[in-house]
Design an enzyme around this catalytic site. Structure first.
Site, PDB file in Angstrom:
ATOM      1  NE  ARG A   1      -4.018  -0.886  10.033  1.00 53.63           N
ATOM      2  CZ  ARG A   1      -3.007  -0.425   9.311  1.00 53.63           C
ATOM      3  NH1 ARG A   1      -3.076   0.722   8.689  1.00 53.63           N
ATOM      4  NH2 ARG A   1      -1.909  -1.143   9.194  1.00 53.63           N
TER       5      ARG A   1
ATOM      6  NE  ARG B   1       6.600   0.280  10.155  1.00 55.17           N
ATOM      7  CZ  ARG B   1       5.480   0.150   9.484  1.00 55.17           C
ATOM      8  NH1 ARG B   1       5.343   0.751   8.313  1.00 55.17           N
ATOM      9  NH2 ARG B   1       4.485  -0.557   9.955  1.00 55.17           N
TER      10      ARG B   1
ATOM     11  NE  ARG C   1       2.632  -4.401  11.035  1.00 50.60           N
ATOM     12  CZ  ARG C   1       3.801  -4.310  10.401  1.00 50.60           C
ATOM     13  NH1 ARG C   1       4.906  -4.729  10.987  1.00 50.60           N
ATOM     14  NH2 ARG C   1       3.856  -3.800   9.189  1.00 50.60           N
TER      15      ARG C   1
ATOM     16  NE  ARG D   1       7.928  -2.099   5.905  1.00 48.31           N
ATOM     17  CZ  ARG D   1       6.617  -1.889   6.021  1.00 48.31           C
ATOM     18  NH1 ARG D   1       5.869  -1.731   4.942  1.00 48.31           N
ATOM     19  NH2 ARG D   1       6.061  -1.887   7.200  1.00 48.31           N
TER      20      ARG D   1
ATOM     21  CE  LYS E   1      -2.018  -0.753   3.967  1.00 47.15           C
ATOM     22  NZ  LYS E   1      -1.430  -2.045   4.401  1.00 47.15           N
TER      23      LYS E   1
HETATM   24  P1  ADP Z   1       1.257  -1.848   7.903  1.00 41.00           P
HETATM   25  O1  ADP Z   1       0.108  -1.648   6.968  1.00 41.00           O
HETATM   26  O2  ADP Z   1       2.434  -2.459   7.236  1.00 41.00           O
HETATM   27  O3  ADP Z   1       0.891  -2.585   9.158  1.00 41.00           O
HETATM   28  P2  ADP Z   1       1.151   0.991   8.792  1.00 41.00           P
HETATM   29  O4  ADP Z   1       2.268   1.969   8.784  1.00 41.00           O
HETATM   30  O5  ADP Z   1      -0.032   1.282   7.955  1.00 41.00           O
HETATM   31  O6  ADP Z   1       1.811  -0.423   8.391  1.00 41.00           O
HETATM   32  O7  ADP Z   1       0.639   0.782  10.300  1.00 41.00           O
HETATM   33  C1  ADP Z   1       1.536   0.526  11.348  1.00 41.00           C
HETATM   34  C2  ADP Z   1       0.819   0.548  12.685  1.00 41.00           C
HETATM   35  O8  ADP Z   1       0.245   1.850  12.901  1.00 41.00           O
HETATM   36  C3  ADP Z   1      -0.350  -0.412  12.819  1.00 41.00           C
HETATM   37  O9  ADP Z   1       0.061  -1.708  13.201  1.00 41.00           O
HETATM   38  C4  ADP Z   1      -1.176   0.291  13.913  1.00 41.00           C
HETATM   39  O10 ADP Z   1      -0.616   0.085  15.188  1.00 41.00           O
HETATM   40  C5  ADP Z   1      -0.994   1.766  13.567  1.00 41.00           C
HETATM   41  N1  ADP Z   1      -2.055   2.253  12.655  1.00 41.00           N
HETATM   42  C6  ADP Z   1      -1.874   2.732  11.401  1.00 41.00           C
HETATM   43  N2  ADP Z   1      -3.054   3.070  10.846  1.00 41.00           N
HETATM   44  C7  ADP Z   1      -4.000   2.799  11.779  1.00 41.00           C
HETATM   45  C8  ADP Z   1      -5.422   2.913  11.809  1.00 41.00           C
HETATM   46  N3  ADP Z   1      -6.120   3.378  10.747  1.00 41.00           N
HETATM   47  N4  ADP Z   1      -6.068   2.524  12.935  1.00 41.00           N
HETATM   48  C9  ADP Z   1      -5.403   2.058  14.003  1.00 41.00           C
HETATM   49  N5  ADP Z   1      -4.074   1.915  14.033  1.00 41.00           N
HETATM   50  C10 ADP Z   1      -3.365   2.287  12.939  1.00 41.00           C
END
Ligand code: ADP
Ligand code: ZN
Length: 210
Positions: free
Chosen positions: A89, A157, A168, A124, A14
């Site tokens: 999400r 990360r 996750r 990554r 994404k």
């Molecule tokens: P990935 O899609 O690889 O898990 P992201 O950078 O999108 O990576 O998200 C990393 C973390 O940030 C998630 O595991 C969560 O803890 C938090 N996060 C990101 N977006 C949201 C969201 N919309 N709602 C709740 N937590 C979020």
């Protein structure tokens, strides 16, 4: 179309696809993960609240994320359209989004196998300053440890370790798949096979939104 939502498991691409779309279509990319990581780096109240959830691979509470997205969408710089990477999400977030801004939108679901996604996540690297995404195997930064784009520090990360990645995926299956299902039934959802090289996947996505 004013809003493009990118759905997909962790590691589905994404963020990478969002960056490419932003470059070519001049849409603003909004990544809730980047917004939250910035808040942690700046040690804001929100950042302090979010930190432990993110490190363990749990979702940050809806209230906090919804409020951050509301503030971001109201900043007034999105008339040219925007991409949402990592939001909504949960069903509550999807509902909040349509209340904050009901606008024309498309959604793309990038599908990958869990095995391929996990492999990508574990190799990554991410720029700690601008969020640019690298990969030790397929796309290393030109200078080791330094971002090609902003000279920021490129590192692993803190949630790209096996335990947080497993968590996750669990959260994705429980909380986010129902949102994707909702879009599939109520709105238009386009599916893209996200396996293979970023260039190939991007060609397919470009075809869908051009
Ligand atoms: P990935 O899609 O690889 O898990 P992201 O950078 O999108 O990576 O998200 C990393 C973390 O940030 C998630 O595991 C969560 O803890 C938090 N996060 C990101 N977006 C949201 C969201 N919309 N709602 C709740 N937590 C979020
Ligand atoms: Zn950078």
């Amino acid at each position: 179309m004013k809003r493009l939502i990118l759905f997909g498991a962790p590691g589905s691409g994404k963020g990478t696809m969002g960056d490419l779309i932003q470059r070519d279509f001049h849409f603003q990319k909004i990544s809730t993960g980047d917004i939250l990581r910035n808040a942690i780096q700046q040690d804001t109240t929100e950042g302090r609240q979010a930190r432990s959830f993110m490190e363990s691979g749990a979702l940050v509470p809806d209230e906090l994320v919804i409020e951050m997205v509301r503030l971001r969408l109201n900043r007034g710089d999105l008339d040219g359209g925007y991409i949402m990477d990592g939001y909504p999400r949960t069903l509550a977030q999807a509902e909040a989004l349509s209340l904050i801004s009901a606008t024309s939108e498309k959604a793309i679901f990038i599908e990958v196998t869990e095995a391929e996604a996990v492999e990508r996540l574990l190799s990554r690297l991410t720029c700690s300053a601008c969020g640019a995404i690298y990969n030790l195997a397929t796309k290393p930064p030109k200078k080791a440890g330094i971002c090609d784009l902003c000279q920021g520090r490129v590192e692993k990360r803190s949630d790209d370790n096996e335990e947080a990645v497993r968590q996750r995926f669990r959260v994705y299956a429980e909380r986010t798949l129902p949102v994707i299902d909702f879009y599939d039934r109520k709105k238009t959802l386009m599916r893209v096979d996200g396996g293979g090289s970023a260039a190939r996947v991007y060609e397919k996505i470009r075809g869908l939104i051009a």
